[in-house]
Enzyme design. Structure first.
Site, PDB file in Angstrom:
ATOM      1  NE  ARG A  29      -6.763  -1.805  -9.433  1.00  0.00           N
ATOM      2  CZ  ARG A  29      -7.278  -2.521  -8.424  1.00  0.00           C
ATOM      3  NH1 ARG A  29      -8.425  -3.156  -8.595  1.00  0.00           N
ATOM      4  NH2 ARG A  29      -6.671  -2.591  -7.262  1.00  0.00           N
TER       5      ARG A  29
ATOM      6  CE  LYS B 214      -5.721   3.723  -3.692  1.00  0.00           C
ATOM      7  NZ  LYS B 214      -5.858   2.254  -3.620  1.00  0.00           N
TER       8      LYS B 214
ATOM      9  CD  GLN C 107       6.514   1.680   1.296  1.00  0.00           C
ATOM     10  OE1 GLN C 107       5.400   2.171   1.069  1.00  0.00           O
ATOM     11  NE2 GLN C 107       6.681   0.388   1.566  1.00  0.00           N
TER      12      GLN C 107
ATOM     13  CE1 TYR D 173     -11.916  45.123 -16.465  1.00  0.00           C
ATOM     14  CE2 TYR D 173     -13.025  44.208 -18.385  1.00  0.00           C
ATOM     15  CZ  TYR D 173     -11.871  44.427 -17.657  1.00  0.00           C
ATOM     16  OH  TYR D 173     -10.677  43.952 -18.131  1.00  0.00           O
TER      17      TYR D 173
HETATM   18  C1  UD1 Z   1      -4.129  -5.455   2.229  1.00  0.00           C
HETATM   19  C2  UD1 Z   1      -3.924  -6.567   3.245  1.00  0.00           C
HETATM   20  C3  UD1 Z   1      -5.074  -7.563   3.150  1.00  0.00           C
HETATM   21  C4  UD1 Z   1      -6.389  -6.860   3.313  1.00  0.00           C
HETATM   22  C5  UD1 Z   1      -6.515  -5.694   2.336  1.00  0.00           C
HETATM   23  C6  UD1 Z   1      -7.721  -4.890   2.656  1.00  0.00           C
HETATM   24  C7  UD1 Z   1      -1.512  -6.832   3.445  1.00  0.00           C
HETATM   25  C8  UD1 Z   1      -0.342  -7.660   3.070  1.00  0.00           C
HETATM   26  N1  UD1 Z   1      -2.672  -7.234   2.968  1.00  0.00           N
HETATM   27  O1  UD1 Z   1      -4.053  -6.066   0.953  1.00  0.00           O
HETATM   28  O2  UD1 Z   1      -4.921  -8.540   4.164  1.00  0.00           O
HETATM   29  O3  UD1 Z   1      -7.447  -7.771   3.114  1.00  0.00           O
HETATM   30  O4  UD1 Z   1      -5.378  -4.829   2.445  1.00  0.00           O
HETATM   31  O5  UD1 Z   1      -7.909  -3.900   1.693  1.00  0.00           O
HETATM   32  O6  UD1 Z   1      -1.381  -5.881   4.176  1.00  0.00           O
HETATM   33  N2  UD1 Z   1       0.829   0.473   0.863  1.00  0.00           N
HETATM   34  C9  UD1 Z   1       1.935   1.241   1.130  1.00  0.00           C
HETATM   35  N3  UD1 Z   1       3.170   0.722   0.848  1.00  0.00           N
HETATM   36  C10 UD1 Z   1       3.344  -0.502   0.321  1.00  0.00           C
HETATM   37  C11 UD1 Z   1       2.199  -1.275   0.056  1.00  0.00           C
HETATM   38  C12 UD1 Z   1       0.958  -0.765   0.349  1.00  0.00           C
HETATM   39  O7  UD1 Z   1       1.826   2.366   1.597  1.00  0.00           O
HETATM   40  O8  UD1 Z   1       4.505  -0.891   0.115  1.00  0.00           O
HETATM   41  C13 UD1 Z   1      -0.492   1.028   1.157  1.00  0.00           C
HETATM   42  C14 UD1 Z   1      -1.346   1.147  -0.069  1.00  0.00           C
HETATM   43  O9  UD1 Z   1      -1.229   2.432  -0.641  1.00  0.00           O
HETATM   44  C15 UD1 Z   1      -2.731   0.919   0.499  1.00  0.00           C
HETATM   45  C16 UD1 Z   1      -2.503  -0.013   1.690  1.00  0.00           C
HETATM   46  O10 UD1 Z   1      -1.137   0.110   2.000  1.00  0.00           O
HETATM   47  O11 UD1 Z   1      -3.297   2.115   1.001  1.00  0.00           O
HETATM   48  C17 UD1 Z   1      -2.852  -1.460   1.386  1.00  0.00           C
HETATM   49  O12 UD1 Z   1      -2.000  -1.921   0.376  1.00  0.00           O
HETATM   50  P1  UD1 Z   1      -2.494  -2.847  -0.815  1.00  0.00           P
HETATM   51  O13 UD1 Z   1      -1.344  -3.151  -1.676  1.00  0.00           O
HETATM   52  O14 UD1 Z   1      -3.693  -2.266  -1.429  1.00  0.00           O
HETATM   53  O15 UD1 Z   1      -2.862  -4.152   0.000  1.00  0.00           O
HETATM   54  P2  UD1 Z   1      -3.901  -5.238  -0.423  1.00  0.00           P
HETATM   55  O16 UD1 Z   1      -3.270  -6.157  -1.407  1.00  0.00           O
HETATM   56  O17 UD1 Z   1      -5.180  -4.609  -0.765  1.00  0.00           O
END
Ligand code: UD1
Ligand code: CA
Length: 486
Positions: free
Chosen positions: A30, A37, A90, A404
């Site tokens: 986004r 990001k 990852q 210059y």
């Molecule tokens: C996550 C939490 C949720 C919380 C929210 C707060 C989980 C399952 N859920 O949801 O409970 O309310 O954050 O903002 O954890 N990331 C990785 N690898 C991945 C997936 C994510 O590095 O495979 C990182 C993302 O870049 C991000 C963070 O983890 O910085 C959170 O991931 P995101 O997918 O945004 O989780 P939310 O759905 O927001």
């Protein structure tokens, strides 16, 4: 661990061996950006840089950053800020539980406390992380979540508690029942673990959920099912846990960070006349009784001394401003302004400008790689490039340091106590001695010895406009030669 990106202050040490995992593998679609990001900046620092600075204040034993999307940008950026951070890759983002499994393997952690945070929460403070980790440890929890109570919980994991108020688990938005969606206590995504429990629980986290992801937050339910202690500790200042997913949120968090920075400076004795139009970045340092007038931006590593007045409408990046200096409607970068010196209005200070104490760079003056001595003045309409100007020297209005020659840059040196006339051109390389003077309109190509007066250009001719052409009214002399130049 060695020094990272913060101010260098560390908080009280944690009781135990602490591992911090920063999740930064997500896509950030986004943002609609070629820049990852977490590398987008607020307050002059990347979002992940803010998180790392907060983490650094805990002085953890080890830090692992999980990188994936655009890791060719994110990895080197993190390592430039803090070389000791271990990068765990990852390749495909299968969820936060998957990310932490990779991080734990990379760190080889098996004991102590593990703190997990996201890389996109620029307002996060080290104190909050420390307080949370200490609450987690004091309560001897297997897992704890930093929670918050918000008006609009949409999109977040909800904290599910039983009738006694004990935490039973975290349910993500897409998996929540209608009742659970009404819960206003939510997960910040920041969790703390007992490492032994985490290592044992990670392989048991499944992906049988709405998103088909491995949810780290499922570890809370697993601990609960095993009869272990789990905690949810609400943070009052929820904004510290907010991430920016698009540029609208980026701007909102940037403005909020700026307000927080300004408020802190005001409490420390700085006058900010108009906080709405004043921007001060994270690493700027201000002394008490500094006054910032509307439209001032202080960026990078700018430092301002006591009683200095900056603005209105001034941008200074990586500049040093001395005690009691005055800088008005100026754009400056990598410049040093001495104590009691005066700059502007409408000055452009380019890198390498050094103005001595009590000196002046005045109106419509551009300077670059120029050392202007104490009490020396360049008051009006001038360009000073690649020059040294001695103490107490006055440069006439409309002077150009012609540095210059079309191929190379050359240096001009002007001694102390010199006075140069208006509309001079100093054709570098050239040296003007102490106490020397130059006439108005001089084009100075040759060195001027100390104490001498240099003039160039020929005598004035006044032509009678009423007389026939080619007739000179007052002079029979040859036209001026200007040392052979025209
Ligand atoms: C996550 C939490 C949720 C919380 C929210 C707060 C989980 C399952 N859920 O949801 O409970 O309310 O954050 O903002 O954890 N990331 C990785 N690898 C991945 C997936 C994510 O590095 O495979 C990182 C993302 O870049 C991000 C963070 O983890 O910085 C959170 O991931 P995101 O997918 O945004 O989780 P939310 O759905 O927001
Ligand atoms: Ca998120």
């Amino acid at each position: 661990m060695a020094r990272g990106p913060g101010s260098g202050d560390t908080l009280d040490h944690m009781a135990t061996d602490l591992t911090v995992i920063v999740l930064a593998a997500g896509g950030g679609t986004r943002m609609r950006s070629k820049t990852a990001k977490v590398l987008h900046e607020v307050g002059g620092r990347s979002m992940v840089g803010h998180v790392l600075a907060a983490v650094q204040a805990l002085d953890p034993a080890r830090v692992v950053a999980v990188v994936g999307h655009q890791r060719d940008q994110v990895g080197p950026h993190i390592q430039s800020l803090w070389p000791e951070v271990v990068l765990a890759v990852q390749d495909d983002q299968q969820g936060t539980g998957h990310a932490v499994r990779i991080a734990v393997a990379a760190a080889g952690t098996s004991s102590g406390t593990v703190l997990v945070a996201a890389g996109d929460t620029p307002l996060l403070r080290g104190e909050s992380l420390r307080d949370f980790a200490q609450e987690h440890e004091a309560a001897q929890c297997a897992v704890s979540v930093l929670s918050g109570v918000v008006d609009d919980p949409f999109g977040y994991g909800r904290i599910v508690r039983n009738e006694e108020g004990d935490v039973e688990g975290i349910v993500e938005e897409n998996d929540a029942t209608a009742d659970q969606r009404g819960i206003r206590e939510i997960s910040s995504g920041i969790l703390a673990f007992d490492a032994e429990f985490l290592v044992e629980a990670l392989p048991r986290i499944g992906n049988d959920n709405a998103k088909g992801e491995y949810y780290l937050t499922d570890a809370v339910g697993l601990a609960r099912d095993a009869g272990l202690t789990v905690g949810a500790f609400p943070i009052d200042d929820w904004r510290q846990t907010e991430g920016a997913n698009d540029r609208v949120q980026l701007a909102e968090l940037g403005r909020e960070l700026n307000h927080r920075i300004l408020e802190q400076w005001m409490r420390d004795g700085v006058t900010v006349m108009d906080p709405e139009t004043t921007w001060v970045e994270t690493d700027v340092r201000l002394a008490p009784d500094v006054i910032l007038l509307p439209g001032t931006q202080l960026l990078g590593a700018t430092a301002v001394g006591e009683d200095a007045v900056i603005g209105p409408d001034t941008t200074l990046k990586d500049c040093e401003v001395g005690v009691g200096a005055r800088v008005v409607r100026t754009h400056g970068e990598l410049a040093v302004i001495g104590d009691g010196a005066s700059v502007g209005p409408f000055a452009y200070l380019r890198p390498g400008t050094e103005l001595g104490g009590g000196g002046k760079i005045g109106t419509f003056v551009e300077t670059k790689n120029a050392r202007i001595g104490a009490g020396a003045k360049v008051p009006h309409l001038s360009y000073v490039g690649d020059a040294d100007i001695g103490e107490g020297t006055n440069i006439g209005a409309g002077t150009i340091f012609a540095n210059y020659d079309g191929t190379n840059k050359h240096h001009t040196t002007i001694g102390k106590g010199a006075k140069t006339g208006a509309n001079n051109t100093f054709v570098a390389p050239v040296t003007i001695g102490d106490q020397a003077m130059t006439g108005g309109g001089a084009v100075v190509r040759r060195d001027v010895p100390p104490g001498s007066l240099a003039v160039s250009g020929g005598p004035q001719r006044n032509l009678d406009r009423r007389a026939p052409r080619e007739t000179e009214a007052t002079s029979k002399e040859e036209p001026p030669t200007d040392e052979g130049e025209s």
